[in-house]
Design a protein around this motif. Structure first.
Motif, short mmCIF file in Angstrom:
data_model
loop_
_atom_site.label_atom_id
_atom_site.label_comp_id
_atom_site.label_asym_id
_atom_site.label_seq_id
_atom_site.Cartn_x
_atom_site.Cartn_y
_atom_site.Cartn_z
N SER A 75 -64.82 102.64 60.81
CA SER A 75 -65.12 101.21 60.92
C SER A 75 -64.20 100.44 61.87
CB SER A 75 -65.07 100.56 59.54
OG SER A 75 -63.75 100.67 59.04
N ILE A 76 -63.16 101.13 62.39
CA ILE A 76 -62.11 100.41 63.11
C ILE A 76 -62.61 99.76 64.40
CG2 ILE A 76 -60.23 101.09 64.67
CD1 ILE A 76 -59.17 100.13 62.02
N ARG A 79 -64.42 96.72 63.54
CA ARG A 79 -63.53 95.65 63.05
C ARG A 79 -62.86 94.93 64.22
NH1 ARG A 79 -61.69 97.04 57.26
NH2 ARG A 79 -59.79 95.93 57.76
N CYS A 80 -62.54 95.67 65.31
CA CYS A 80 -61.97 95.00 66.49
C CYS A 80 -63.02 94.11 67.15
CB CYS A 80 -61.47 96.03 67.49
SG CYS A 80 -60.01 96.91 66.92
N ALA A 82 -65.46 92.75 65.66
CA ALA A 82 -65.68 91.63 64.74
C ALA A 82 -64.63 90.54 64.97
CB ALA A 82 -65.62 92.11 63.29
N ARG A 83 -63.39 90.96 65.21
CA ARG A 83 -62.34 89.96 65.50
C ARG A 83 -62.72 89.12 66.71
NH1 ARG A 83 -56.25 91.01 64.93
NH2 ARG A 83 -56.07 92.02 62.93
N ASP A 110 -70.72 97.45 59.81
CA ASP A 110 -69.26 97.30 59.70
C ASP A 110 -68.79 95.97 60.27
OD1 ASP A 110 -68.93 99.75 58.45
OD2 ASP A 110 -68.59 100.84 60.31
N LEU A 111 -69.45 95.53 61.34
CA LEU A 111 -69.07 94.25 61.95
C LEU A 111 -69.40 93.09 61.01
CD1 LEU A 111 -69.33 93.46 65.65
CD2 LEU A 111 -70.19 91.77 64.09
N GLN A 113 -69.74 93.29 57.80
CA GLN A 113 -68.86 93.37 56.64
C GLN A 113 -67.50 92.74 56.96
OE1 GLN A 113 -68.76 97.23 54.85
NE2 GLN A 113 -67.32 96.60 53.27
N ALA A 114 -66.99 93.02 58.15
CA ALA A 114 -65.69 92.44 58.54
C ALA A 114 -65.79 90.92 58.71
CB ALA A 114 -65.21 93.10 59.83
N GLU A 334 -55.52 96.22 62.34
CA GLU A 334 -56.64 96.63 61.51
C GLU A 334 -56.32 97.94 60.79
OE1 GLU A 334 -59.41 95.15 60.62
OE2 GLU A 334 -58.95 93.39 61.83
#
Ligand SMILES: C[S@@+](CC[C@H](N)C(=O)[O-])C[C@H]1O[C@@H](n2cnc3c(N)ncnc32)[C@H](O)[C@@H]1O
Length: 390
Positions: A75-76, A79-80, A82-83, A110-111, A113-114, A334
């Motif tokens: 998911s990493i 997550r980036c 998403a930031r 994943d995006l 969710q973040a 993250e």
């Protein structure tokens, strides 16, 4: 790269499917005087409704498929992104996310969710494949059911310009390309014909557009391409970026893919181009192997992409390696957050980070091209500005 004889063979039903794809190509050849361009061939074998590699039901992604993309590692990566998306939407006072070519739906899920504490107004998924849409819907329903009503699937770009963030991971490499080889100082166009009963490369006079693009490349390099030099060009990129640019009314567009700037792409030593095929985690150079059952792809000429985007009115906000993009946008923070919450995942996270960041993995050969319209990102998108090399 591997040769045909080293590649695993599929089961009978997959073979029958591939034969139907070949029949479709043959019918097109028969209707076109025995020759079609390579881009038209890619269009058929990758995207023909119900038959093409991306349109039909083959597994494609992940260990049981043909290749793995960054969202499939964990998911990493999402997550980036998403930031960046969250910060951009906040800075603009709201908007939507539009993901082009959503694959398994892992990035979307994943995006979202973040971003669950600051979700986009809508999450639009432009997806041409009915099969992938269903997989995406199932993944999102399982992972972020509370946000499913914000997700909307599109089969073409929206009619009206939107405000928000556009994301396309490994989409540019899937756009059909033309292939050429230099002969007596001129490009010959490598299209597709029949050799006996088999699909095969077939050379013809280059179209005016292909010849003009090769001459532009030579001008940019300040040198002629030598006889025997073969490579690819994406003649469809200008129209594609034109359409995307019309969609992005205001905001940020992120393109991540394997590719080079023009000088690296058409380097004198890269005499065979970048075209390749993914089949069950084997990388090989034969686009006529089991049509419809394998991915065909070419690396992205990011200079051409940037040029097409600026001609369409967008600004180039960043061009950098995937590693420098992810480091600038918080991958280490993250990782810390995930491993603090669940220490058992530390080892898996370290492996994921290695794949995303190391130069020998995806860190260097994958690049980010960030485009904007009427928007200047407040946060850094890179720790290494490679725009001067474009
Ligand atoms: C290599 S896959 C990448 C999927 C996903 N983004 C990922 O990272 O796993 C390429 C994707 O691009 C999509 N694609 C290719 N051309 C497209 C186009 N013109 N419009 C929308 N999607 C396209 C394909 O359908 C496919 O889903």
């Amino acid at each position: 790269m591997q040769s045909r004889s080293e590649l695993p063979l599929p089961d009978d039903s997959a073979l029958a499917h591939s034969r139907r794809v070949v029949d479709l190509v043959r019918a097109r050849l028969a209707a076109s005087g025995g020759w079609i361009s390579f881009a038209d061939y890619m269009d058929l074998v990758l995207y023909a409704p119900g038959l093409g590699y991306y349109s039909a039901g083959a597994q494609k992604f992940g260990a049981a498929g043909d290749f793995v993309t960054a969202p499939g590692l964990g998911s990493i990566f999402a997550r980036c992104l998403a930031r960046v998306a969250g910060d951009t939407l906040e800075q603009m006072g709201g908007g939507v996310v539009l993901e082009v070519g959503g694959g398994t739906g892992a990035l979307a899920a994943d995006l979202l969710q973040a971003l669950r504490t600051r979700p986009p107004q809508r999450y639009l998924l432009l997806e041409l494949s009915a099969d992938l849409r269903e997989r995406q819907r199932a993944r999102l329903a399982a992972q972020v059911p509370e946000l499913l009503d914000r997700v909307q699937w599109l089969d073409r770009l929206p009619d009206r310009p939107l405000t928000g963030v556009l994301i396309a991971n490994e989409v540019l490499d899937a756009l059909p390309v033309e292939r050429f080889t230099m002969q007596a100082g001129k490009p010959r166009q490598l299209g597709v014909g029949l050799s006996g009963e088999e699909l095969a490369w077939s050379a013809a006079d280059a179209s005016a557009a292909l010849e003009a693009e090769v001459r532009t490349i030579e001008q940019d390099l300040g040198a002629r391409l030598p006889d025997g030099y073969s490579s690819e060009v994406s003649l469809r990129q200008p129209a594609w970026f034109g359409a995307l640019a019309a969609t992005l009314g205001r905001g940020l567009a992120l393109f991540i893919d394997y590719g080079y700037s023009r000088r690296e792409y058409y380097h004198p030593q890269r005499t065979g181009g970048t075209l390749g095929c993914h089949y069950r985690h084997h990388w090989h150079a034969d686009p006529f192997f089991l049509p419809g059952l394998q991915d065909i792809t070419a690396w992205v000429d990011f200079s051409a992409a940037a040029r097409a985007a600026t001609a369409a009115g967008l600004d180039v906000a960043a061009y950098t390696t995937q590693a420098h993009f992810l480091l600038a946008t918080g991958i280490l923070q993250e990782m810390e957050a995930v491993t603090e919450a669940s220490p058992a995942r530390t080892q898996a996270m370290a492996a994921e980070l290695r794949q995303l960041l190391m130069p020998g993995e995806m860190g260097e050969r994958f690049r980010l091209l960030a485009l904007t319209r009427d928007f200047v990102p407040a946060g850094e998108l890179t720790m290494r500005d490679m725009r001067p090399g474009l």
